[in-house]
Design a protein around this motif. Sequence first.
Motif, PDB file in Angstrom:
ATOM      1  N   ASN A 169      -6.226   9.795  -7.484  1.00  0.00           N
ATOM      2  CA  ASN A 169      -5.520  10.329  -8.648  1.00  0.00           C
ATOM      3  C   ASN A 169      -5.960  11.783  -8.829  1.00  0.00           C
ATOM      4  N   SER A 170      -5.520  12.384  -9.923  1.00  0.00           N
ATOM      5  CA  SER A 170      -5.773  13.826 -10.060  1.00  0.00           C
ATOM      6  C   SER A 170      -7.259  14.156 -10.164  1.00  0.00           C
ATOM      7  N   THR A 171      -8.066  13.194 -10.583  1.00  0.00           N
ATOM      8  CA  THR A 171      -9.476  13.524 -10.797  1.00  0.00           C
ATOM      9  C   THR A 171     -10.429  12.882  -9.789  1.00  0.00           C
ATOM     10  N   ASP A 172     -10.015  11.787  -9.177  1.00  0.00           N
ATOM     11  CA  ASP A 172     -10.999  11.080  -8.356  1.00  0.00           C
ATOM     12  C   ASP A 172     -10.364  10.434  -7.119  1.00  0.00           C
ATOM     13  N   THR A 173     -11.217  10.151  -6.152  1.00  0.00           N
ATOM     14  CA  THR A 173     -10.816   9.410  -4.963  1.00  0.00           C
ATOM     15  C   THR A 173     -11.750   8.222  -4.840  1.00  0.00           C
ATOM     16  N   SER A 174     -11.207   7.022  -4.816  1.00  0.00           N
ATOM     17  CA  SER A 174     -12.070   5.853  -4.621  1.00  0.00           C
ATOM     18  C   SER A 174     -11.499   4.974  -3.509  1.00  0.00           C
ATOM     19  N   TYR A 175     -12.269   3.985  -3.113  1.00  0.00           N
ATOM     20  CA  TYR A 175     -11.932   3.204  -1.927  1.00  0.00           C
ATOM     21  C   TYR A 175     -11.858   1.726  -2.286  1.00  0.00           C
TER      22      TYR A 175
ATOM     23  N   ASN B 172     -14.782   0.114  -4.503  1.00  0.00           N
ATOM     24  CA  ASN B 172     -16.175   0.520  -4.258  1.00  0.00           C
ATOM     25  C   ASN B 172     -16.988   0.551  -5.551  1.00  0.00           C
ATOM     26  N   SER B 173     -16.278   0.491  -6.700  1.00  0.00           N
ATOM     27  CA  SER B 173     -17.026   0.381  -7.961  1.00  0.00           C
ATOM     28  C   SER B 173     -17.093  -1.074  -8.425  1.00  0.00           C
ATOM     29  N   SER B 174     -16.890  -1.999  -7.479  1.00  0.00           N
ATOM     30  CA  SER B 174     -17.014  -3.457  -7.700  1.00  0.00           C
ATOM     31  C   SER B 174     -15.979  -4.033  -8.660  1.00  0.00           C
ATOM     32  N   ARG B 175     -14.884  -3.339  -8.852  1.00  0.00           N
ATOM     33  CA  ARG B 175     -13.801  -3.905  -9.662  1.00  0.00           C
ATOM     34  C   ARG B 175     -13.019  -4.889  -8.785  1.00  0.00           C
ATOM     35  N   ILE B 176     -12.693  -6.047  -9.371  1.00  0.00           N
ATOM     36  CA  ILE B 176     -11.990  -7.070  -8.593  1.00  0.00           C
ATOM     37  C   ILE B 176     -10.644  -7.390  -9.248  1.00  0.00           C
ATOM     38  N   VAL B 177      -9.606  -7.362  -8.447  1.00  0.00           N
ATOM     39  CA  VAL B 177      -8.259  -7.699  -8.921  1.00  0.00           C
ATOM     40  C   VAL B 177      -7.718  -8.783  -7.999  1.00  0.00           C
ATOM     41  N   GLU B 178      -7.140  -9.818  -8.605  1.00  0.00           N
ATOM     42  CA  GLU B 178      -6.714 -10.956  -7.791  1.00  0.00           C
ATOM     43  C   GLU B 178      -5.365 -11.469  -8.272  1.00  0.00           C
ATOM     44  N   THR B 179      -4.466 -11.787  -7.341  1.00  0.00           N
ATOM     45  CA  THR B 179      -3.196 -12.386  -7.746  1.00  0.00           C
ATOM     46  C   THR B 179      -3.382 -13.907  -7.846  1.00  0.00           C
ATOM     47  N   ILE B 180      -2.461 -14.547  -8.594  1.00  0.00           N
ATOM     48  CA  ILE B 180      -2.580 -15.997  -8.809  1.00  0.00           C
ATOM     49  C   ILE B 180      -2.121 -16.737  -7.553  1.00  0.00           C
ATOM     50  N   GLY B 181      -2.803 -17.819  -7.223  1.00  0.00           N
ATOM     51  CA  GLY B 181      -2.402 -18.627  -6.074  1.00  0.00           C
ATOM     52  C   GLY B 181      -3.574 -19.442  -5.577  1.00  0.00           C
ATOM     53  N   ILE B 182      -3.289 -20.665  -5.144  1.00  0.00           N
ATOM     54  CA  ILE B 182      -4.363 -21.521  -4.610  1.00  0.00           C
ATOM     55  C   ILE B 182      -4.144 -21.657  -3.104  1.00  0.00           C
ATOM     56  N   ILE B 183      -5.174 -21.312  -2.356  1.00  0.00           N
ATOM     57  CA  ILE B 183      -5.052 -21.347  -0.894  1.00  0.00           C
ATOM     58  C   ILE B 183      -5.110 -22.809  -0.439  1.00  0.00           C
TER      59      ILE B 183
ATOM     60  N   ASP C 156       0.835  -1.197   0.000  1.00  0.00           N
ATOM     61  CA  ASP C 156       0.000   0.000   0.000  1.00  0.00           C
ATOM     62  C   ASP C 156       0.877   1.257   0.000  1.00  0.00           C
ATOM     63  N   TYR C 157       1.831   1.310   0.934  1.00  0.00           N
ATOM     64  CA  TYR C 157       2.693   2.499   1.034  1.00  0.00           C
ATOM     65  C   TYR C 157       3.528   2.678  -0.232  1.00  0.00           C
ATOM     66  N   GLY C 158       3.933   1.569  -0.852  1.00  0.00           N
ATOM     67  CA  GLY C 158       4.741   1.656  -2.070  1.00  0.00           C
ATOM     68  C   GLY C 158       3.921   1.989  -3.303  1.00  0.00           C
ATOM     69  N   GLY C 159       2.614   1.999  -3.181  1.00  0.00           N
ATOM     70  CA  GLY C 159       1.748   2.381  -4.301  1.00  0.00           C
ATOM     71  C   GLY C 159       1.338   1.229  -5.204  1.00  0.00           C
ATOM     72  N   ALA C 160       1.791   0.001  -4.883  1.00  0.00           N
ATOM     73  CA  ALA C 160       1.458  -1.133  -5.764  1.00  0.00           C
ATOM     74  C   ALA C 160      -0.036  -1.439  -5.748  1.00  0.00           C
ATOM     75  N   LEU C 161      -0.658  -1.397  -4.575  1.00  0.00           N
ATOM     76  CA  LEU C 161      -2.096  -1.714  -4.499  1.00  0.00           C
ATOM     77  C   LEU C 161      -2.904  -0.714  -5.328  1.00  0.00           C
ATOM     78  N   ASN C 162      -2.472   0.544  -5.305  1.00  0.00           N
ATOM     79  CA  ASN C 162      -3.196   1.604  -6.021  1.00  0.00           C
ATOM     80  C   ASN C 162      -3.262   1.377  -7.527  1.00  0.00           C
ATOM     81  N   THR C 163      -2.298   0.611  -8.054  1.00  0.00           N
ATOM     82  CA  THR C 163      -2.281   0.406  -9.503  1.00  0.00           C
ATOM     83  C   THR C 163      -3.462  -0.457  -9.956  1.00  0.00           C
ATOM     84  N   LEU C 164      -3.982  -1.265  -9.045  1.00  0.00           N
ATOM     85  CA  LEU C 164      -5.068  -2.222  -9.366  1.00  0.00           C
ATOM     86  C   LEU C 164      -4.683  -3.098 -10.563  1.00  0.00           C
ATOM     87  N   ASN C 165      -3.409  -3.388 -10.668  1.00  0.00           N
ATOM     88  CA  ASN C 165      -2.913  -4.238 -11.753  1.00  0.00           C
ATOM     89  C   ASN C 165      -2.319  -5.493 -11.104  1.00  0.00           C
ATOM     90  N   SER C 166      -2.924  -6.654 -11.390  1.00  0.00           N
ATOM     91  CA  SER C 166      -2.501  -7.873 -10.698  1.00  0.00           C
ATOM     92  C   SER C 166      -1.052  -8.245 -11.004  1.00  0.00           C
TER      93      SER C 166
END
Lengths: 142, 279
Positions: free
Chosen positions: A126-132, A98-109, A64-74
């Motif tokens: 980002n410059s235009t929006d804030t989402s959660y 909050n807009s129901s977008r789902i991003v998941e990394t590969i792995g079997i629990i 999160d602090y490094g900004g990786a989660l913000n990319t929403l790119n698996s």
Amino acid sequence: MNQYLNSYSGNKKGIVLSLDAAIAVVIVSIIVIIATTYITKSNNDYTSRMQLVKLGNDMVAVLDYGGALNTLNSDVISSKMNNILPIGYNMKIRIETNSSRIVETIGIIPEDRYVFAGRRLFVITNSTDTSYAKARFWIWNK
Amino acid sequence: MKKGILLSLGLTLVALIILGLAVLIYNDSSKNIERFNTLSLFERLNAEYLSAEKGISRIFNVNSNVNLSLNGFNITIQDAIPNNYTNLKDKLMLFRDYAGDNFANTKITLSDTTNSIKFTVNPHLINYTQIPSNKKIIINYNKLNFLGLNFNFNTGNSTVGTIAWQEFDGGAFPVSISIANSTGSLIQDSKNIDMTDEWEVRVNGLPGGEGRIKVEFDNDDKEITIENDANILVNSKTEILLNKSDYLSLTDPSTKISVNFSEAKLSKVQNARLLYSYY
């Protein structure tokens, strides 16, 4: 006659000693088996589990602090995660915005070992929006 | 015969000791389960709290039009009088709803949903408040922990002002004020303020007709008020100079984060920190 009596008395002693030894072996064996059972039952490594809990929370905080989660790119998240995840551990992250977008990394629990599951709430700006979003993660020993 | 009995008894004793140790290990392990469950719950509680706090901090940084920074033991607040916090409050409300709905254990409580803003400097208990509708910044200070204040403002049309208020050994506060525009100096003054003094400085002649900026020191209420009575936007920079402390944080008292694990009867409720450091 005396010779016979001596011989009989010697045999008796031998039998008693043998019985005594056998009983002692049985008792000791029973006790050792019970003790082993107790020790086996208690052989859960909670220090290692605690390590999983701390590592899991730290991992998502770093991402999160490094900004990786913000990319929403698996791919980006997986790559950063694998770079910092210590050897001997596996981890999976699932992000839902909050807009129901789902991003998941590969792995079997796995189901055959202890898996720590945790969550992290984060804000994507980002410059235009804030989402959660919330990141759910699972971490386990390889 | 006696030797045999002694040997048996000895063996049995050793075996019982082994059994006793095994039971002890087992019992300790049972306690470890409880310890682990409790510790992992605390870890989760703290991790969820910190993630919510960081979220609020990020929303604040992006949407507040306020720039906060820490420089050693000084806190700098760059703001505007009047500022508009509507966007910030809207975003915080959305975040609160999202955290409440989808993040079952995390509940963000906003105790104040008006468009004013207030920061508390901890552990010094100094409050910085702006009520945009009144076009005022109010700083409530605690003399014991307060070393001074530098306040700078500019009106965007080259009128700039500096107010410096520093403690000195005698206990009184010497205040100096200097305000100028492109035509020259408007005010150049200084005064010592002791615990009973009140002092009001007015800067007239600003755009907006009879507009003025009023600075008021009230030592009885331990309050400094900076009022923008002109019909213009004034950019302000407030630097609060503080005593040494082990930590320094700026919290938003109107935003409480509450994390609950009701099953374990564990919860953490605290005001959101927007800025902090430990020394």
